[in-house]
Write an enzyme that holds these catalytic residues in place. Structure first.
Site, short mmCIF file in Angstrom:
data_model
loop_
_atom_site.label_atom_id
_atom_site.label_comp_id
_atom_site.label_asym_id
_atom_site.label_seq_id
_atom_site.Cartn_x
_atom_site.Cartn_y
_atom_site.Cartn_z
N ASP A 68 14.69 9.42 -8.63
CA ASP A 68 15.37 9.34 -7.33
C ASP A 68 16.09 10.65 -6.99
O ASP A 68 16.76 10.75 -5.96
CB ASP A 68 16.33 8.15 -7.28
CG ASP A 68 17.37 8.18 -8.39
OD1 ASP A 68 17.09 8.75 -9.46
OD2 ASP A 68 18.47 7.64 -8.18
N HIS A 69 15.91 11.66 -7.86
CA HIS A 69 16.49 12.99 -7.59
C HIS A 69 15.44 14.12 -7.61
O HIS A 69 15.66 15.15 -7.00
CB HIS A 69 17.61 13.28 -8.59
CG HIS A 69 18.77 12.35 -8.42
ND1 HIS A 69 19.92 12.71 -7.76
CD2 HIS A 69 18.92 11.05 -8.77
CE1 HIS A 69 20.75 11.67 -7.74
NE2 HIS A 69 20.17 10.66 -8.35
N ASP A 71 28.94 10.05 -6.75
CA ASP A 71 28.11 8.89 -7.08
C ASP A 71 28.88 7.58 -6.91
O ASP A 71 29.92 7.38 -7.53
CB ASP A 71 27.67 9.06 -8.55
CG ASP A 71 26.88 7.88 -9.10
OD1 ASP A 71 26.59 6.94 -8.34
OD2 ASP A 71 26.57 7.92 -10.31
N ASP A 118 3.32 3.77 -1.98
CA ASP A 118 3.73 4.04 -3.36
C ASP A 118 5.17 4.50 -3.43
O ASP A 118 5.94 4.00 -4.24
CB ASP A 118 2.81 5.10 -3.97
CG ASP A 118 1.34 4.72 -3.82
OD1 ASP A 118 1.03 3.52 -4.00
OD2 ASP A 118 0.53 5.59 -3.48
N HIS A 159 25.28 8.35 -2.79
CA HIS A 159 24.49 7.65 -3.81
C HIS A 159 24.91 6.18 -3.91
O HIS A 159 25.46 5.74 -4.93
CB HIS A 159 24.67 8.34 -5.17
CG HIS A 159 23.55 8.02 -6.14
ND1 HIS A 159 23.43 6.81 -6.77
CD2 HIS A 159 22.50 8.76 -6.56
CE1 HIS A 159 22.37 6.82 -7.54
NE2 HIS A 159 21.78 7.99 -7.42
N GLY A 173 0.79 -1.22 0.00
CA GLY A 173 0.00 0.00 0.00
C GLY A 173 0.82 1.27 0.00
O GLY A 173 0.27 2.36 -0.01
N HIS A 195 25.92 5.06 -14.77
CA HIS A 195 26.78 5.36 -13.62
C HIS A 195 28.20 4.87 -13.88
O HIS A 195 28.41 3.79 -14.40
CB HIS A 195 26.24 4.68 -12.36
CG HIS A 195 24.87 5.15 -12.00
ND1 HIS A 195 24.64 6.27 -11.23
CD2 HIS A 195 23.65 4.65 -12.31
CE1 HIS A 195 23.35 6.43 -11.07
NE2 HIS A 195 22.71 5.47 -11.72
N THR A 221 23.54 0.00 -21.45
CA THR A 221 24.72 0.32 -20.66
C THR A 221 24.29 1.18 -19.48
O THR A 221 23.26 1.86 -19.54
CB THR A 221 25.78 1.05 -21.49
OG1 THR A 221 26.89 1.36 -20.63
CG2 THR A 221 25.22 2.35 -22.07
N SER A 222 25.03 1.13 -18.41
CA SER A 222 24.67 1.87 -17.21
C SER A 222 24.96 3.36 -17.39
O SER A 222 25.81 3.74 -18.19
CB SER A 222 25.46 1.34 -16.02
OG SER A 222 25.28 2.21 -14.90
N HIS A 252 15.98 12.39 -12.95
CA HIS A 252 15.50 11.05 -12.57
C HIS A 252 14.68 11.11 -11.28
O HIS A 252 14.94 11.94 -10.41
CB HIS A 252 16.68 10.10 -12.39
CG HIS A 252 17.22 9.58 -13.70
ND1 HIS A 252 18.54 9.21 -13.87
CD2 HIS A 252 16.60 9.37 -14.89
CE1 HIS A 252 18.71 8.79 -15.11
NE2 HIS A 252 17.56 8.88 -15.75
#
Lengths: 586, 586
Positions: free
Chosen positions: B109-110, B226, B82, B421, B80, B399, B396-397, B107
């Site tokens: 997460d930022h 990072d 989000d 991070h 429940g 990071h 590809t990543s 993104h």
């Protein structure tokens, strides 16, 4: 002992010669046998389209041989469920046909369902020495040891029934006494590889390549083979390489070492013992299943530990850190396993402190990745040096990669091929390998659990499907309807629950007390009192209003309460909890 | 526009010059400033010890600059919920100090926490053009666009406050307009890399190596960098390589192609458009966030799509399979994303049929592995050819791996280093890299959220901790106490719930109706009726018995009901459901 077993088997045909079972399957094959010859029927009740709960059946006329009876661990969404096992109703319906249940090896996904299967089926169980040792311990836990016939087989054994005959070839896997199983049928042999890789420098007995070759040479009707690593290129590295890496890692440590791996990986445990010996470390074994395997392994001579090397955790402080090696469960980050409790500081006798080295000799099973990472992070925060993942060669898989699988296909050279033991994409990738080795599309069958394959001397076709599915185990009990329960639970867990209770005069429909609203997991009670009081008032109003025009019925009052409350909370907090009204009548 | 921004920033100091905030932090630094000079304080409210909900603060005297405001996705156990966002109570307490919130890139997460952060904080938000475009769309969804000051910055901008001054350098990541942020302080620059890799052949503008070098040359006090891929060797491959692999894969398909990737990976989307063009395929975009990014990306000129190439899904049947490319969300197997609905046959307008090729251009985020595998298997079962995992270079990543990270450390050459991070082991592994590049133990700080680091010209020490933690979002609402709710829900989900209701005469204690027992998620009702009826009888007996000696009180009756029922079910079915008694009085 062999005599005993052989006799036991020989006598079986007599007392199972009856073919009076008038059930569908039997009837069918009976009818068929008049016109065309009956097929050899191959089916799976678990283990294809999934990793876990392996169980396969080979059936001819009035005889069924079962291979394995494994469990699967549920994913985290299945709250309250401990294991998942196959639905074996097809077998219980055909109990009279079943000759024996043969175990390929002693891993949980191959033997874990036995305590539950053997409550529904009375069938003799056959396995390698270590496998039966582990099964015996398991049945003891469930207090079922008395009721079950357990038999140890080895490579030279052969069990002959009326039409079917079962024998074995030794393979190499991440546990000793892993066998491939050969079921001879009138149309040729059906071969089940069990879990295997080709390890040419194994830690114990080598695989019997000669027998594989000769079985293949005599003509194999169908092969069922492990697909776990069918997406991975090359050969799976030998267990031997791991031994060296472990010793290397140990040599670099001067503090305590904690070594976590699968309890069932007896080879790995022996390697750890050997390395500990060379580094003059005492061994402390922690974790129920680890202790169990150490005990059984030593009893049966699969783990050799020098006198006085094992130390009870109570006496751990008698030794210096550089003299201690702790072998424990928890390599998968299982929340209740020893290492996880140690990492979180919840273990009564062992804590982590700087200078400790923790070695994860395992790779996370899909789905366990996050738990493993959580453990690693907790251990690092506690100051431990953690060796994990692909750093060093501290782990290798027990399942063959693409080259191993091609080699098996080349040894066995089956007419028909059924990839097993893998999720769907692994089965497909194994199928494509088989096509590369020369099998044609019409001879490779990617099946689902409950499918049956009817195999004749030179052709095979999909037959009717039989019941197959998941049975949930929670607190050691089978719960056939648990899936619906689990749905209810997930619903509760989504938005929580709102209970609405009231007492009504059944003659007048007048509300004598309530409605009272209590909630769990819906809103934070302290904050929500006013909201709930308003909801009660709103409900009372609408019920009274209704009472004026409608004559009272509990059903109607319940339904209205449902509707009013759902709308109310949707409007007020934009959420739809699970609403449980109850109307008491006086 | 730049003028506007600069003016806006210039005017800020004036109206925030007040230092009347008598809160702890301020008071402290006030006191300190008398004796020793005040420190630059660096802290994180999210993003260290975890992947997600990135939020960092740089504070000096009466000024705070915030970097990023991200969200985290909960694991499946948090039913429940989000999103999870940072607890920003420290910032709300110090609202008067906050100069601006600067976004490194777009993104979730930022930037994902912005709608919730901006309800509690009034602060101007700064970001690159695409970042602000995505933020604008997000705030529109939450109907907050009016209330918030959004500003686009580019590399040449500089925002000067009393003591602090903020400027930027362009980096390369898996989304355009990714920036490193430089906060100049009296003791030197604090550099926040944002998410980055060194891509020397990027799909759009290159990273500004010159500015990185010059920032480093002028002397950097502290670097926050990072750590996501700090465990991975080598350099992260360039996005350019993926373009070729995608075209290669497309060329091998003659049926429909479904291409799933992160909606935010605008470069990838452009590569797909280019490849589709070369293969004469029309593009159908499916999935809310994918449609959003295509719209915003085209508006701002980050995605260039030839006229008439985009086709509405309604008209998909006007084209042959080999003319169709479907670009969709769901590369992480998210159950409600487009691809998952298509795979399970639940999508209204697109179904999978043999001949389709599905390409996963992504790698599963830890925890999503099983969902991704489930999608792949469903697609294969439906007959699709699926390209996924490391097969081909189709992903590809964004990071940097160990070599990228070393290069950044060498450019910036900070006095003090704070790996950010990443989960704890990633931070540690990044720390070890920093030590290899010549930094000493006493200059590298692995921190937790809520820790503060007090940095002076030539020394740094850990300061007091500030409030930090998780705030749960469910249905767009912040639920500070949700953690307790979630516990209740998990408890419900474990064993289900048993509701016991009765009506009692409050004078005599006599039970007028009930007890009635209803359950959810506890036992399968059909099977359990007898059990529940027996339970009701047992309870009635014990309450009546008690009624004879004790005088009635609702409290006592409730407590007794709890006890009796718990014992009863423990004994009868060996389980302990959550018991909710309610006693109505008349």
């Amino acid at each position: 002992m062999n005599e005993a077993k052989l006799k036991e088997a020989k006598t079986k045909p007599a007392n199972t010669a009856n073919t009076t079972g008038a059930n569908a399957a039997n009837g069918k094959s009976g009818r068929r046998s008049k016109s065309s010859p009956p097929p050899v029927r191959i089916f799976s009740l678990g283990g294809i389209g999934e990793i876990g709960k392996n169980m396969y059946g080979i059936e001819y006329k009035n005889e069924i041989v079962i291979v394995d009876a494994g469990l699967k661990f549920p994913d985290s969404r299945l709250s309250g469920i401990d294991y998942i096992i196959p639905d074996i109703s097809y077998l219980t319906q055909n109990q009279h046909k079943i000759k024996g249940l043969f175990l390929t090896h002693g891993h949980e996904d191959h033997i874990g369902a036995l305590p539950f299967v053997l409550r529904q089926l009375s069938v003799p169980v056959y396995g390698g020495a270590l496998t039966i040792g582990l099964v015996r311990a398991k049945l003891e836990e469930y207090r079922m040891l008395g009721e079950v016939k357990l038999h140890v087989f080895d490579e030279n054994d052969r069990f002959d029934y009326q039409q079917l005959s079962v024998h074995f070839f030794r393979t190499t896997h991440s546990i000793p006494d892993a066998y491939g199983i050969v079921i001879d049928t009138p149309y040729g042999a059906v071969v089940h590889t069990g879990d295997f890789k080709f390890d040419f420098t194994p830690e114990d007995k080598p695989a019997n390549l000669f027998k594989m070759a000769s079985v293949g040479g005599e003509g194999v009707l169908a092969l069922l083979a492990d697909s776990t690593n069918s997406e991975k290129e090359g050969f799976t590295p030998s267990e031997r390489r791991v031994g060296g890496a472990i010793l290397e890692a140990f040599r670099q440590c001067d503090g305590r070492i904690l070594f976590a791996t699968f309890a069932s990986n007896v080879h790995r445990l022996q390697q750890v013992v050997d390395a500990a010996m060379q580094c003059n470390r005492k061994i402390v074994v922690i974790g129920r299943s680890m202790e169990k395997v150490f005990a059984i392994g030593q009893d049966l001579g699969y783990i050799r530990v020098p006198e006085g090397m094992l130390v009870d955790v109570k006496h751990i402080d008698r030794y210096e850190d550089r003299q201690i090696l702790i072998v424990c469960t928890g390599s998968q980050g299982e929340p209740n396993a020893a290492l996880s409790r140690i990492a979180s500081g919840a273990h009564r006798s062992v804590q982590i402190y700087p200078g400790d080295t923790v070695i994860f000799s395992s790779s996370p099973i899909p789905g366990n990745g996050q738990n493993v990472n959580r453990s690693i992070d907790m251990l690092m925060r506690a100051g431990a040096h953690v060796i994990y993942g692909s750093i060093f060669d501290i782990h290798t898989s027990g399942h063959g990669c693409r080259e191993d699988l091609k080699l098996m296909l080349s040894f066995i050279r089956p007419k028909f091929f059924i990839p097993i033991h893998g999720e769907y994409r692994m089965l497909l990738s194994h199928k494509n390998l088989a096509l590369q080795t020369g099998l044609t599309e019409d001879r490779v069958f990617v099946m689902n659990i409950g499918d049956t394959l009817s195999v004749y001397r030179n052709r095979a076709k999909r037959g009717r499907t039989i019941p197959a599915g998941e049975v949930f185990i929670s607190n050691g009990e089978m719960r056939l309807n648990e899936d619906e329960l689990v749905e209810e639970r997930m619903e509760l867990a989504q938005e929580g629950i709102v209970v609405v209770v009231m007492t009504v005069d059944s003659r007048t429909g007048k509300i004598l007390s309530g409605p009272d609203i209590v909630t769990r997991g819906f809103v934070y009670m302290q904050d929500a009192r006013p909201l709930l009081r308003r909801a009660e008032a709103a409900l009372r109003r609408s019920l009274n209003r209704m009472g004026e025009k409608e004559t009272y019925s509990q059903k109607l009052w319940l339904r209205t309460t449902q509707q009013v409350m759902r709308r109310y909370f949707q409007r007020e907090v934009g959420r739809t909890p699970h609403i449980m009204p109850s109307v008491l009548e006086v």
